[in-house]
Design a protein around this motif. Sequence first.
Motif, PDB file in Angstrom:
ATOM      1  N   GLN A 141       0.814  -1.219   0.000  1.00  0.00           N
ATOM      2  CA  GLN A 141       0.000   0.000   0.000  1.00  0.00           C
ATOM      3  C   GLN A 141       0.850   1.273   0.000  1.00  0.00           C
ATOM      4  N   ASP A 142       2.084   1.187  -0.507  1.00  0.00           N
ATOM      5  CA  ASP A 142       2.932   2.377  -0.678  1.00  0.00           C
ATOM      6  C   ASP A 142       3.307   3.006   0.663  1.00  0.00           C
ATOM      7  N   LEU A 143       3.477   2.169   1.666  1.00  0.00           N
ATOM      8  CA  LEU A 143       3.820   2.647   3.005  1.00  0.00           C
ATOM      9  C   LEU A 143       5.224   2.168   3.387  1.00  0.00           C
ATOM     10  N   THR A 144       5.969   3.024   4.064  1.00  0.00           N
ATOM     11  CA  THR A 144       7.265   2.616   4.589  1.00  0.00           C
ATOM     12  C   THR A 144       7.064   1.754   5.831  1.00  0.00           C
ATOM     13  N   ASP A 145       8.110   1.071   6.250  1.00  0.00           N
ATOM     14  CA  ASP A 145       8.028   0.274   7.478  1.00  0.00           C
ATOM     15  C   ASP A 145       7.681   1.167   8.665  1.00  0.00           C
ATOM     16  N   GLU A 146       8.223   2.369   8.686  1.00  0.00           N
ATOM     17  CA  GLU A 146       7.938   3.298   9.781  1.00  0.00           C
ATOM     18  C   GLU A 146       6.465   3.711   9.780  1.00  0.00           C
ATOM     19  N   GLN A 147       5.933   3.974   8.606  1.00  0.00           N
ATOM     20  CA  GLN A 147       4.519   4.356   8.514  1.00  0.00           C
ATOM     21  C   GLN A 147       3.607   3.213   8.927  1.00  0.00           C
ATOM     22  N   ILE A 148       3.942   2.003   8.497  1.00  0.00           N
ATOM     23  CA  ILE A 148       3.144   0.842   8.897  1.00  0.00           C
ATOM     24  C   ILE A 148       3.170   0.673  10.411  1.00  0.00           C
ATOM     25  N   ALA A 149       4.349   0.799  10.988  1.00  0.00           N
ATOM     26  CA  ALA A 149       4.472   0.655  12.447  1.00  0.00           C
ATOM     27  C   ALA A 149       3.633   1.704  13.169  1.00  0.00           C
ATOM     28  N   ARG A 150       3.597   2.912  12.630  1.00  0.00           N
ATOM     29  CA  ARG A 150       2.799   3.988  13.256  1.00  0.00           C
ATOM     30  C   ARG A 150       1.306   3.690  13.171  1.00  0.00           C
ATOM     31  N   ILE A 151       0.854   3.220  12.016  1.00  0.00           N
ATOM     32  CA  ILE A 151      -0.563   2.893  11.853  1.00  0.00           C
ATOM     33  C   ILE A 151      -0.971   1.763  12.794  1.00  0.00           C
ATOM     34  N   VAL A 152      -0.176   0.704  12.812  1.00  0.00           N
ATOM     35  CA  VAL A 152      -0.518  -0.459  13.630  1.00  0.00           C
ATOM     36  C   VAL A 152      -0.486  -0.115  15.113  1.00  0.00           C
ATOM     37  N   ALA A 153       0.497   0.686  15.522  1.00  0.00           N
ATOM     38  CA  ALA A 153       0.599   1.063  16.933  1.00  0.00           C
ATOM     39  C   ALA A 153      -0.588   1.914  17.379  1.00  0.00           C
ATOM     40  N   GLY A 154      -1.133   2.717  16.470  1.00  0.00           N
ATOM     41  CA  GLY A 154      -2.242   3.605  16.831  1.00  0.00           C
ATOM     42  C   GLY A 154      -3.614   3.012  16.619  1.00  0.00           C
ATOM     43  N   ALA A 155      -3.708   1.882  15.916  1.00  0.00           N
ATOM     44  CA  ALA A 155      -5.006   1.282  15.618  1.00  0.00           C
ATOM     45  C   ALA A 155      -5.597   0.617  16.857  1.00  0.00           C
ATOM     46  N   THR A 156      -6.898   0.794  17.039  1.00  0.00           N
ATOM     47  CA  THR A 156      -7.603   0.158  18.151  1.00  0.00           C
ATOM     48  C   THR A 156      -8.791  -0.631  17.603  1.00  0.00           C
ATOM     49  N   ALA A 157      -9.299  -1.545  18.400  1.00  0.00           N
ATOM     50  CA  ALA A 157     -10.481  -2.306  17.989  1.00  0.00           C
ATOM     51  C   ALA A 157     -11.631  -1.346  17.675  1.00  0.00           C
ATOM     52  N   HIS A 158     -12.431  -1.716  16.666  1.00  0.00           N
ATOM     53  CA  HIS A 158     -13.505  -0.842  16.193  1.00  0.00           C
ATOM     54  C   HIS A 158     -14.859  -1.423  16.603  1.00  0.00           C
TER      55      HIS A 158
END
Length: 232
Positions: A141-158
């Motif tokens: 999805q055109d994301l760097t490893d750092e960006q992926i880590a940021r998204i995953v770290a901030g994601a919460t159950a919906h």
Amino acid sequence: MTQYVLVAGAWLGSWAWDEVAAQLRAAGHGTHPVTLSGVADRQGVSAGQQTHVQDIVDEVERLDLRDVVLVRHSYSGIPVGQAAERIGDRLARVVFVDSNVPAEGQSFASAWWEGPAKLQASIVANDGFWAPLAAADCDGQDLTDEQIARIVAGATAHPGASLTEPAVLKRPLGELPATYVKCLLDGAEPSDDVTELLAGSRWDLVQMDTGHWPMFSRPRELAGILLDAAGK
């Protein structure tokens, strides 16, 4: 001055718009990122889909915003699409960023690519919530490893109820002034319902050569699209 109300999709809070919001503010516009009930810093708040619709309407009315551009991403296209018709003449335009669109009587789960039963079973197995993103969901999805880590770290159950409640529309969605942003790495063509809306006179299509989360992968480019959309 345009007032941008920015709503992230499932799992993510207002923080997802930080880089885009900075670009919009630098251009002299108001920015109002919204965290929907039940996610991110609002975890623990009971929420269905109509709760999320009201979250957006309340933000506009509480701040008495005018000349509003509602920006939605992914899941949030469904509640924002309903909120757009409820804020009346405060609305200037709606921008759907690679998002779902609401249909009367249908839910997010109704159009789930694996079928509604599959998503509903996942929600039941996770105590009424949709489990948060994993790194593998962001591959390609055109994301760097750092960006992926940021998204995953901030994601919460919906909250699952927001995904299974039906939408309520009082007028055809095609009557709204709208821009649809299609992120090509997440599929080359818009879904059939979006294609039908784009055939009308009030919807425009913009394509981005990036993945499903352009607020992370291409924030400057996305901000430019939002600025252009406000001028239509």
